[in-house]
Design a protein around this motif. Structure first.
Motif, mmCIF file in Angstrom:
data_model
loop_
_atom_site.group_PDB
_atom_site.id
_atom_site.type_symbol
_atom_site.label_atom_id
_atom_site.label_comp_id
_atom_site.label_asym_id
_atom_site.label_seq_id
_atom_site.Cartn_x
_atom_site.Cartn_y
_atom_site.Cartn_z
ATOM 1 N N GLN A 137 1.692 118.121 61.644
ATOM 2 C CA GLN A 137 0.680 118.729 62.523
ATOM 3 C C GLN A 137 -0.648 118.051 62.307
ATOM 4 N N GLU A 138 -1.433 118.580 63.421
ATOM 5 C CA GLU A 138 -2.937 118.086 63.367
ATOM 6 C C GLU A 138 -3.643 118.115 62.293
ATOM 7 N N SER A 139 -3.494 119.025 61.587
ATOM 8 C CA SER A 139 -4.223 119.506 60.485
ATOM 9 C C SER A 139 -4.047 118.575 59.211
ATOM 10 N N ILE B 141 -1.023 118.333 57.698
ATOM 11 C CA ILE B 141 -0.213 118.813 56.993
ATOM 12 C C ILE B 141 1.025 119.143 57.525
ATOM 13 N N ASP C 22 -2.889 109.819 59.122
ATOM 14 C CA ASP C 22 -3.880 111.064 58.763
ATOM 15 C C ASP C 22 -3.270 111.992 57.973
ATOM 16 N N LYS D 131 -2.481 114.423 54.878
ATOM 17 C CA LYS D 131 -3.326 114.998 53.598
ATOM 18 C C LYS D 131 -2.211 115.755 52.879
ATOM 19 N N GLN E 66 2.916 130.176 55.691
ATOM 20 C CA GLN E 66 1.467 130.264 56.249
ATOM 21 C C GLN E 66 0.592 130.637 54.912
ATOM 22 N N GLU F 222 0.595 127.197 53.251
ATOM 23 C CA GLU F 222 -0.465 126.370 53.671
ATOM 24 C C GLU F 222 -1.709 126.821 53.289
ATOM 25 N N ASN F 223 -2.103 128.000 53.223
ATOM 26 C CA ASN F 223 -3.261 128.745 52.679
ATOM 27 C C ASN F 223 -3.595 128.002 51.371
ATOM 28 N N SER G 25 -4.314 124.495 51.145
ATOM 29 C CA SER G 25 -5.516 124.201 51.697
ATOM 30 C C SER G 25 -6.725 123.972 50.715
ATOM 31 N N THR H 65 -6.428 120.315 49.996
ATOM 32 C CA THR H 65 -6.173 119.247 51.198
ATOM 33 C C THR H 65 -7.508 119.277 52.245
ATOM 34 N N ASN H 66 -8.300 120.381 52.035
ATOM 35 C CA ASN H 66 -9.597 120.412 52.805
ATOM 36 C C ASN H 66 -10.396 119.027 52.709
#
Length: 309
Positions: free
Chosen positions: A59-61, A63, A97, A99, A246, A249-250, A253, A256-257
């Motif tokens: 994903q672009e994030s 992750i 990229d 993370k 989700q 992922e939260n 994060s 990984t932020n």
């Protein structure tokens, strides 16, 4: 010894400024031709037992989501899925990229280990050892990826599936889920590196209990012994409800932020501290520090004075 553990571009940059880190990456594969291990030979044998897939979504994030997908076999690993896993790890090694990574099973269960059809076909000790070496290489590389990984355990993680959870940095257990090292019931011990990693996660006493008793680890016990890092409630099947993925992922994060080079640097220094002798780990920490000091994320933080926020 052939390099088989990490991205070429990372090795090139590491060799000049992070010598100890580069050496760690160079031995990312536990086995090579020095150990009479022919990866091409075992790949060919494993491919003869098809079924299921290992799916990767980047994903672009930054992750990625890795899904063990063989629901008709409770997401057991077929031979071709073992090869798939190794290929997906290679793709992640070359992802600049990256993370974070979430490892999950399809259709509400994690993974039930090895597909018995493949197991019966390679039941002789020689082929069994080669399969063991192949999977140890793949899972060691998975754990050493320059990202932060979490196993999202829903349903059951049995045998090799339990071992797979130990090849992630963290483990999240859904309510009602179970992790169980059932190897003793099959007349075996872990062979994919799960025992060695389990000892590092929960300690030798707890590992002996889990392996010797083939204990079922529910979320409560998982938290108690340190095998689980969090418990997620399975959401109700309602329109607009936040999915379990989700929620994972939260959770991830929180770690990984931020900029990818900084997240990757965090993983590098932790991995080096765990696997290198202290003097080499200290030198590696210094070298990795030098790659982010004065970098874009550092300069932006200094400009905005975010240290104590």
């Amino acid at each position: 010894m052939a390099l088989c553990a990490v991205r070429r571009h990372l090795l090139k940059s590491s060799s000049s400024c992070c010598g100890a880190w580069a050496r760690l990456l160079q031995r990312g594969c536990v086995y090579s031709s020095v150990h009479c291990f022919d990866q091409g030979e075992i790949r060919e044998k494993l491919q003869a037992f098809p079924g299921g897939s290992i799916d990767l979504l980047k994903q672009e994030s930054g992750i990625a989501v890795l899904t063990i997908n063989y629901p008709s076999r409770m997401n057991a690993f077929s031979g071709s899925m073992m090869v798939d896993l190794e290929e997906r790890v290679s793709q992640l090694e070359s992802w600049i990229d990256c993370k974070g990574l979430i490892v999950q099973g399809a259709s509400g269960t994690f993974c039930s280990g090895s597909d018995l059809n493949a197991v019966r076909a390679i039941s002789n000790p020689q082929d069994g050892m080669k399969m063991c070496m192949f999977m140890q290489n793949a899972l060691t590389r998975l754990l050493r990826l320059p990202l932060i990984s979490v196993a999202l355990v829903e349903g059951r993680a049995l045998g090799g599936g339990a071992e797979l959870t130990t090849a992630c940095d963290f483990r999240l257990m859904a309510s009602g889920s179970v992790i169980q090292f059932v190897h003793k019931h099959m007349g075996l011990v872990p062979g994919w590196g799960g025992a060695a990693r389990l000892v590092r996660i929960v300690g030798s006493q707890n590992a002996l209990k889990l392996l010797g008793g083939a204990l079922k680890v529910d979320p409560e016990l998982g938290l108690q012994i340190g095998l689980a890092d969090g418990v997620l409630e399975v959401p109700q099947a309602e329109e607009g409800a936040v999915t379990l993925l989700q929620r994972a992922e939260n959770w991830l994060s929180h770690y990984t932020n931020g900029a990818a080079p900084v997240v990757q640097a965090v993983k590098k220094v932790v991995l080096s501290g765990r696997e290198l002798p202290l003097s080499e780990a200290l030198r590696t920490e210094k070298d990795v520090f030098g790659t982010v000091w004065g970098g874009p994320a550092n300069l932006q933080a200094l400009a905005s004075k975010t240290k104590h926020r």
